[in-house]
Design an enzyme around this catalytic site. Structure first.
Site, PDB file in Angstrom:
ATOM      1  N   GLN A 194      -1.790 -10.697 -47.071  1.00 58.28           N
ATOM      2  CA  GLN A 194      -0.631  -9.960 -46.560  1.00 58.28           C
ATOM      3  C   GLN A 194      -1.005  -9.001 -45.414  1.00 58.28           C
ATOM      4  OE1 GLN A 194       1.564  -7.372 -49.286  1.00 58.28           O
ATOM      5  NE2 GLN A 194       3.244  -8.824 -49.161  1.00 58.28           N
ATOM      6  N   SER A 203       3.483   4.288 -17.774  1.00 61.74           N
ATOM      7  CA  SER A 203       4.516   4.300 -18.832  1.00 61.74           C
ATOM      8  C   SER A 203       5.324   5.588 -18.745  1.00 61.74           C
ATOM      9  CB  SER A 203       3.857   4.203 -20.211  1.00 61.74           C
ATOM     10  OG  SER A 203       3.293   2.923 -20.364  1.00 61.74           O
ATOM     11  N   GLU A 204       4.644   6.686 -18.403  1.00 66.35           N
ATOM     12  CA  GLU A 204       5.340   7.982 -18.321  1.00 66.35           C
ATOM     13  C   GLU A 204       6.372   7.951 -17.184  1.00 66.35           C
ATOM     14  OE1 GLU A 204       2.037   7.501 -18.559  1.00 66.35           O
ATOM     15  OE2 GLU A 204       1.724   8.227 -20.595  1.00 66.35           O
ATOM     16  N   GLN A 260      -8.829  -7.129 -33.958  1.00 60.37           N
ATOM     17  CA  GLN A 260      -9.009  -6.754 -35.369  1.00 60.37           C
ATOM     18  C   GLN A 260      -8.963  -7.989 -36.272  1.00 60.37           C
ATOM     19  OE1 GLN A 260      -9.821  -3.731 -35.935  1.00 60.37           O
ATOM     20  NE2 GLN A 260      -9.845  -3.694 -38.167  1.00 60.37           N
ATOM     21  N   GLY A 278     -12.075  -9.892 -36.121  1.00 61.65           N
ATOM     22  CA  GLY A 278     -13.266  -9.187 -36.608  1.00 61.65           C
ATOM     23  C   GLY A 278     -14.336  -9.148 -35.522  1.00 61.65           C
ATOM     24  N   GLY A 279     -15.591  -9.317 -35.914  1.00 67.87           N
ATOM     25  CA  GLY A 279     -16.704  -9.247 -34.958  1.00 67.87           C
ATOM     26  C   GLY A 279     -16.564 -10.238 -33.812  1.00 67.87           C
ATOM     27  N   ALA A 282       0.830  -1.210   0.000  1.00 66.06           N
ATOM     28  CA  ALA A 282       0.000   0.000   0.000  1.00 66.06           C
ATOM     29  C   ALA A 282       0.862   1.257   0.000  1.00 66.06           C
ATOM     30  CB  ALA A 282      -0.932  -0.025   1.211  1.00 66.06           C
ATOM     31  N   GLU A 299       2.084   0.020 -10.860  1.00 62.96           N
ATOM     32  CA  GLU A 299       3.521  -0.101 -10.555  1.00 62.96           C
ATOM     33  C   GLU A 299       4.357   0.894 -11.378  1.00 62.96           C
ATOM     34  OE1 GLU A 299       5.101  -3.884  -9.593  1.00 62.96           O
ATOM     35  OE2 GLU A 299       3.160  -4.624  -8.934  1.00 62.96           O
TER      36      GLU A 299
HETATM   37  N1  CAA Z   1      15.107   2.928  -7.187  1.00 61.41           N
HETATM   38  C1  CAA Z   1      15.798   3.276  -6.072  1.00 61.41           C
HETATM   39  N2  CAA Z   1      15.753   4.510  -5.529  1.00 61.41           N
HETATM   40  C2  CAA Z   1      15.008   5.424  -6.155  1.00 61.41           C
HETATM   41  C3  CAA Z   1      14.261   5.129  -7.318  1.00 61.41           C
HETATM   42  C4  CAA Z   1      14.354   3.822  -7.831  1.00 61.41           C
HETATM   43  N3  CAA Z   1      13.679   3.451  -8.937  1.00 61.41           N
HETATM   44  N4  CAA Z   1      13.598   6.231  -7.697  1.00 61.41           N
HETATM   45  C5  CAA Z   1      13.911   7.199  -6.830  1.00 61.41           C
HETATM   46  N5  CAA Z   1      14.751   6.717  -5.883  1.00 61.41           N
HETATM   47  C6  CAA Z   1      15.374   7.455  -4.790  1.00 61.41           C
HETATM   48  C7  CAA Z   1      16.216   8.610  -5.353  1.00 61.41           C
HETATM   49  O1  CAA Z   1      17.520   8.174  -5.625  1.00 61.41           O
HETATM   50  C8  CAA Z   1      16.161   9.636  -4.242  1.00 61.41           C
HETATM   51  O2  CAA Z   1      17.129   9.296  -3.294  1.00 61.41           O
HETATM   52  P1  CAA Z   1      17.863  10.449  -2.366  1.00 61.41           P
HETATM   53  O3  CAA Z   1      16.892  10.823  -1.306  1.00 61.41           O
HETATM   54  O4  CAA Z   1      19.058   9.733  -1.802  1.00 61.41           O
HETATM   55  O5  CAA Z   1      18.221  11.593  -3.258  1.00 61.41           O
HETATM   56  C9  CAA Z   1      14.778   9.407  -3.621  1.00 61.41           C
HETATM   57  O6  CAA Z   1      14.359   8.081  -4.010  1.00 61.41           O
HETATM   58  C10 CAA Z   1      13.746  10.398  -4.078  1.00 61.41           C
HETATM   59  O7  CAA Z   1      13.685  10.282  -5.472  1.00 61.41           O
HETATM   60  P2  CAA Z   1      13.408  11.503  -6.444  1.00 61.41           P
HETATM   61  O8  CAA Z   1      14.057  12.733  -5.922  1.00 61.41           O
HETATM   62  O9  CAA Z   1      13.774  11.033  -7.803  1.00 61.41           O
HETATM   63  O10 CAA Z   1      11.831  11.650  -6.279  1.00 61.41           O
HETATM   64  P3  CAA Z   1      10.782  12.223  -7.334  1.00 61.41           P
HETATM   65  O11 CAA Z   1       9.622  12.636  -6.533  1.00 61.41           O
HETATM   66  O12 CAA Z   1      11.401  13.193  -8.265  1.00 61.41           O
HETATM   67  O13 CAA Z   1      10.423  10.946  -8.264  1.00 61.41           O
HETATM   68  C11 CAA Z   1       9.491   8.769  -8.756  1.00 61.41           C
HETATM   69  C12 CAA Z   1      10.236   9.660  -7.780  1.00 61.41           C
HETATM   70  C13 CAA Z   1      10.524   7.879  -9.435  1.00 61.41           C
HETATM   71  C14 CAA Z   1       8.675   9.482  -9.792  1.00 61.41           C
HETATM   72  C15 CAA Z   1       8.578   7.979  -7.796  1.00 61.41           C
HETATM   73  O14 CAA Z   1       7.676   8.842  -7.154  1.00 61.41           O
HETATM   74  C16 CAA Z   1       7.837   6.864  -8.466  1.00 61.41           C
HETATM   75  O15 CAA Z   1       8.411   5.803  -8.738  1.00 61.41           O
HETATM   76  N6  CAA Z   1       6.516   7.042  -8.701  1.00 61.41           N
HETATM   77  C17 CAA Z   1       5.672   5.977  -9.191  1.00 61.41           C
HETATM   78  C18 CAA Z   1       5.049   5.270  -8.034  1.00 61.41           C
HETATM   79  C19 CAA Z   1       4.562   3.920  -8.398  1.00 61.41           C
HETATM   80  O16 CAA Z   1       5.196   3.169  -9.137  1.00 61.41           O
HETATM   81  N7  CAA Z   1       3.433   3.555  -7.826  1.00 61.41           N
HETATM   82  C20 CAA Z   1       2.915   2.260  -8.008  1.00 61.41           C
HETATM   83  C21 CAA Z   1       2.048   1.918  -6.854  1.00 61.41           C
HETATM   84  S1  CAA Z   1       2.200   0.277  -6.332  1.00 61.41           S
HETATM   85  C22 CAA Z   1       1.213  -0.627  -7.352  1.00 61.41           C
HETATM   86  O17 CAA Z   1       0.756  -0.219  -8.379  1.00 61.41           O
HETATM   87  C23 CAA Z   1       1.091  -2.004  -6.874  1.00 61.41           C
HETATM   88  C24 CAA Z   1      -0.094  -2.785  -7.260  1.00 61.41           C
HETATM   89  O18 CAA Z   1      -1.006  -2.883  -6.498  1.00 61.41           O
HETATM   90  C25 CAA Z   1      -0.062  -3.612  -8.502  1.00 61.41           C
END
Ligand code: CAA
Length: 382
Positions: free
Chosen positions: A279, A366-367, A336, A339-340, A124, A363
């Protein structure tokens, strides 16, 4: 470079394939319609050792490598991506982190039954206002004697209603931003902890997703995972591992879509010949086959790097990005080509599209994968 699977990996792949075809396939359509959690199937996956594949035998796991896990998850997801995500969350997001950063107490008490498939786990992190921007945790945890008191809401939690143990990220020191986030192990049934109703989803309908609410929920201090203030690093590092899990799920969906489309194209006739001979269809199938193979190789590469003890963050994100987009594209093309017929439930390909879409979102969208990949590239060139 060796592209051959070893005997153990082939055996795991075969076991997963047979299990998926005999035990999972018969109920997929009904569970999708009813949005029914596959309780019996998950129990049997546990008996097979598939709910704790990479956990060491010392803590009840199967002690297998990551490549074997990926192969099994592809086979399971090929038949039912809902079962795939349940298995992926337990293995990658829960067990992996607990084994790596949990205390001996946490490993003995919580990891062992999770790895044996006796208990189910959930992860969570997401909140109503903290999805992609995961540092913005609003769930708070305050220290009170030997307990932490949790208050807040979590959203989109896979295994949310069915899990027994939940890994919950909460802010323990707001001033420190992401350095003030801590991970806790919370048991179902803890007073003040409730789950919401199951979300009515487009796809992966047989898995359960819901919100969690914490109202003065008291969690013993020994249930802190890793250390106070390490929760964000715990979540990020765990998600790196989760991403080849979701990539595997997407490869499974894409493979199923491609194989169904190929089979149909060899049976269905139009303009006096099987449609495969046109093709227009060959081009679609060639692209699907190429993308499926590339997605599979990227995913196995991330797993092999992890098994070799090497850095795999970039490759796991690349695998998830490419495999999830491949799954959506292949599912669309499979419809596709059908088809239907592709538009009706009985032919399965419409479900592949519904199931595939979420792999581009959870998790890390893509962005977000592109941000992670770019940051890893920057590290390489600096
Ligand atoms: N691996 C290890 N460490 C990481 C990391 C990674 N992929 N990404 C960031 N960190 C570390 C950084 O090195 C940084 O460390 P320091 O404090 O030592 O500087 C710290 O974390 C903070 O990172 P950023 O400054 O880069 O933080 P940010 O806010 O700019 O960006 C982000 C972080 C990568 C965008 C992060 O917020 C992220 O991954 N967001 C996506 C969250 C996500 O994947 N959610 C999925 C939910 S779970 C789910 O979906 C499960 C399910 O139920 C199926």
């Amino acid at each position: 470079m060796n592209f051959e699977l070893n005997e153990e990996q082939l055996m795991i792949q075969q076991t997963a394939r047979e299990f998926a075809e005999t035990e999972i396939a018969p109920s997929t359509i009904e569970r999708d319609i009813k949005a029914e959690f596959p309780t019996e199937i998950v129990k049997k996956l546990g008996e097979l050792g598939f709910m704790g594949m990479m956990v060491s035998p010392e803590y009840g796991g199967a002690g297998l490598d990551t490549v074997s896990y990926v192969l099994a998850l592809i086979e399971i997801s090929k038949v039912d991506a809902s079962v795939g995500v349940i298995m992926s969350v337990n293995n990658s997001l829960v067990n992996f982190g607990l084994e790596k950063w949990g205390s001996e107490y946490i490993k003995k008490t919580y990891l062992t039954p999770l790895a044996q498939g006796e208990k189910l786990g959930a992860f969570a992190l997401s909140e109503p206002e903290a999805g992609s921007d995961a540092t913005q945790q609003r769930t708070m945890a305050e220290k009170d004697g030997k307990y932490w008191v949790l208050n807040g809401i979590k959203n989109w939690i896979t295994n949310g209603t069915s899990a027994d143990y939940y890994i919950v990220m909460a802010q323990t020191d707001k001033e420190k931003r992401h350095k003030g986030i801590t991970a806790f192990l919370v048991e179902k049934g803890t007073p003040g902890f409730e789950h919401g109703v199951k979300e009515d989803k487009l796809g992966i309908r047989s898995s359960d997703t819901c919100s969690l609410t914490f109202t003065n929920c008291r969690v013993p201090e020994e249930n802190v995972i890793w250390d106070v203030g390490k929760g964000f690093y715990f979540a990020m590092n765990t998600l790196n591992g989760g991403r080849y899990g979701i990539a595997s799920q997407a490869v499974g969906i894409a493979t199923a879509a491609y194989e169904k489309a190929l089979k149909y194209s060899l049976e269905r006739k139009a303009f006096g010949t099987e449609i495969f001979n046109h093709q227009a269809i060959q081009f679609k199938l060639s692209e699907m086959a190429t993308n499926v193979e590339a997605a599979r190789l990227l995913t196995l590469q991330a797993a092999a790097l992890k098994d070799a003890g090497k850095d795999y963050i970039k490759q796991a994100s690349m695998a998830k990005l490419f495999a999830s987009e491949t799954a959506v594209k292949c599912a669309l093309e499979a419809i596709q080509i059908h088809g239907g017929y592709g538009y009706v439930r009985e032919y399965l390909v419409e479900r592949y599209l519904r199931d595939a879409k979420i792999t581009e979102i959870y998790e890390g969208t893509s962005e977000i994968q592109k941000i992670i990949i770019a940051r890893e590239i920057m590290k390489e060139i600096q």
